[in-house]
Design a protein around this motif. Sequence first.
Motif, mmCIF file in Angstrom:
data_model
loop_
_atom_site.group_PDB
_atom_site.id
_atom_site.type_symbol
_atom_site.label_atom_id
_atom_site.label_comp_id
_atom_site.label_asym_id
_atom_site.label_seq_id
_atom_site.Cartn_x
_atom_site.Cartn_y
_atom_site.Cartn_z
ATOM 1 N N UNK A 79 -9.356 0.270 -0.585
ATOM 2 C CA UNK A 79 -7.967 0.501 -1.033
ATOM 3 C C UNK A 79 -7.165 -0.793 -0.921
ATOM 4 N N UNK A 115 0.860 -1.195 0.000
ATOM 5 C CA UNK A 115 0.000 0.000 0.000
ATOM 6 C C UNK A 115 0.890 1.237 0.000
ATOM 7 N N UNK A 116 0.454 2.259 -0.713
ATOM 8 C CA UNK A 116 1.206 3.513 -0.763
ATOM 9 C C UNK A 116 0.530 4.580 0.096
ATOM 10 N N UNK A 117 1.338 5.359 0.800
ATOM 11 C CA UNK A 117 0.842 6.529 1.525
ATOM 12 C C UNK A 117 1.654 7.751 1.129
ATOM 13 N N UNK A 118 1.191 8.934 1.520
ATOM 14 C CA UNK A 118 1.875 10.154 1.087
ATOM 15 C C UNK A 118 1.867 11.199 2.181
ATOM 16 N N UNK A 119 2.941 11.958 2.233
ATOM 17 C CA UNK A 119 3.040 13.143 3.111
ATOM 18 C C UNK A 119 3.923 14.137 2.380
ATOM 19 N N UNK A 175 5.460 6.727 0.882
ATOM 20 C CA UNK A 175 5.932 5.508 1.552
ATOM 21 C C UNK A 175 5.167 4.312 1.023
ATOM 22 N N UNK A 228 -1.655 -3.240 6.267
ATOM 23 C CA UNK A 228 -1.538 -2.218 5.223
ATOM 24 C C UNK A 228 -1.877 -0.845 5.769
ATOM 25 N N UNK A 275 4.562 0.243 1.683
ATOM 26 C CA UNK A 275 4.762 -0.943 2.514
ATOM 27 C C UNK A 275 4.825 -2.168 1.620
ATOM 28 N N UNK A 277 6.896 13.144 0.098
ATOM 29 C CA UNK A 277 7.402 11.823 0.491
ATOM 30 C C UNK A 277 6.326 10.775 0.235
ATOM 31 N N UNK A 302 -3.959 17.236 4.124
ATOM 32 C CA UNK A 302 -2.943 18.277 4.300
ATOM 33 C C UNK A 302 -3.405 19.650 3.817
ATOM 34 N N UNK A 355 0.291 2.821 6.381
ATOM 35 C CA UNK A 355 -0.160 3.887 5.491
ATOM 36 C C UNK A 355 0.255 5.244 6.075
ATOM 37 N N UNK A 356 1.056 5.949 5.328
ATOM 38 C CA UNK A 356 1.509 7.289 5.745
ATOM 39 C C UNK A 356 2.300 7.293 7.044
ATOM 40 N N UNK A 392 -0.684 7.197 -5.265
ATOM 41 C CA UNK A 392 -1.403 6.065 -4.663
ATOM 42 C C UNK A 392 -1.267 4.786 -5.480
#
Lengths: 99, 447
Positions: free
Chosen positions: B214, A10-14, A19, B261, A21, A17, B39, B265-266, A88
């Motif tokens: 997701x 899974x992709x996350x964002x900040x 990330x 997952x 997993x 950046x 954000x 996440x983030x 994503x």
Amino acid sequence: MKLLEIAHSRTGDKGDISNISVIVYNMKDYELIADKITATRVKNFFKDIVHGDVLRYEIPSIGALNFVMHGALGGGVTRSLAIDPHGKTLSQFLLEIDV
Amino acid sequence: METIRIGAGAGMETDRLQPALDLIVKGNIDYIVFECLAERTISLAQLRKLEDPSKGYNTMLEYRLEKALPLAYQHNVKVITNMGAANVRAAAELAVKIAAKHQLPLKVAAVYGDDIFSRIDKYYECPLMEKPNLKLGDLKDYIVSANAYIGYEGIYEALENGADVVITGRSTDTALFMAPAIYRFGWRNSLDKTATCAIAGHLIECSAQVSGGYFAVPGKKEVPDLWNLGFPIAEINERGEVFITKLEEAGGCVTTATCKEQLLYEIHDPANYLTPDVIADCSKISFEEIAKDRVKVTGVTGKPKPDTLKVSVGYLDSYIATIEVSYGGWKCVERAELLVASVKKRVEAMYGESVQELRSDIMGINSLLPGRRPPCEQALSEVRARVSIRVKNKRIAEEIIYECGSNVLNGPGGGGGRVESVKRVVSVLSILIPGEDVNINVEYMEV
């Protein structure tokens, strides 16, 4: 063998950046991915979009790696010109990597 | 054993509502939490407030509360939300108005303190976290909002004073979920319990992302009844055990895989998940599926909170002009590439000096991960060409569309599905400020 056969992701964002997993379905495969899926490989896989460092965190208790990719989102989610500014969709590309 | 059940009512600004109503009615929950800020959300809300001082809260607030408040009152469920966004007081007043309309004797609390925009000049010397070579002052002419990520204290105080509805602005996502458990069980001084609550909150803060959203990949990661996904519930007991679950009759699934997952996440360093309330260490976390759609979470520990608070600063950044056209059938990739090349050349020739950044994509080939080429482009039956151009000035962005758009008439053969747009870009960068610079206060309003 492709990573997608033994792991999910899974992709996350900040900000700028992303990330990603990588989590094994079966704990017996954790050492294999920990051995094969290095930060260098991930950085190289995403070389066209990631302009900063890629850090790898290990969470063996859940059979997971977490790749934190700096400078990966076109200057940041809020200003990227990309169709998917959050990145994503990236995780499912990484799963196509060979193990 | 005493337990508390917290339902996730939303995971984004415009998340769907029905699963939240289902939880209120059938979930045997004590709290419903609507987490609605990303954000940039609050910066856009601030701009709405500048245009109309009575606005600036979540655009779905009225829709959500009209339906949720009567049910919440009927089922004795308290409501906690950051839908106040840039105008917490107006949101709370609207909540009171809706409660009065339905004759619900509710006490509404508004939590203030996150908005530091009025004293932002004090921090012009602060380096930007994302661009350490720049100072905040470099953006000073363009700043539209500044909100500190605040912790659970204000919500805790509101609950202590009997609030039925608690409305905040930029509190952290996790704080909304932590406050009720920490209040109920008196865990303010336990780092491990506080951290456990933070992670419980993190797991359900994105609503269905832990209960089957997701996640699905047909043939590999099946999710039952994706069309009818249920939102998650975090059940926390007095021993500090956390269980993630969902309504039995709802679609979706809660498994160790969905929890893992969502945990990552983030999250960056799992040993140091920073919140204004605690630093959570989940590097030794474990998940156990103790029943169908019921996962037990253990192994989270806590470290003292950071001395600083992160402040999200929104600023008027630029404008993006975007041009898209689709092509199908023979030589569709070549025609899309010709369109891209033509638009780029024309933009460069006419507006080259104004262009800050230009990106082109062929959707179907490389729009998500540039640099990759599929093995057989000739096999593609359709693609979509896209060019996006960043300029500082709105008028130039509009002119680019006027002069470089209209690509059905002026572009390659057989182009269709033309979309041309100009988007204002409000971006977000961050600074760190001393925690003591922010004072939380709570206002109560009764029907």
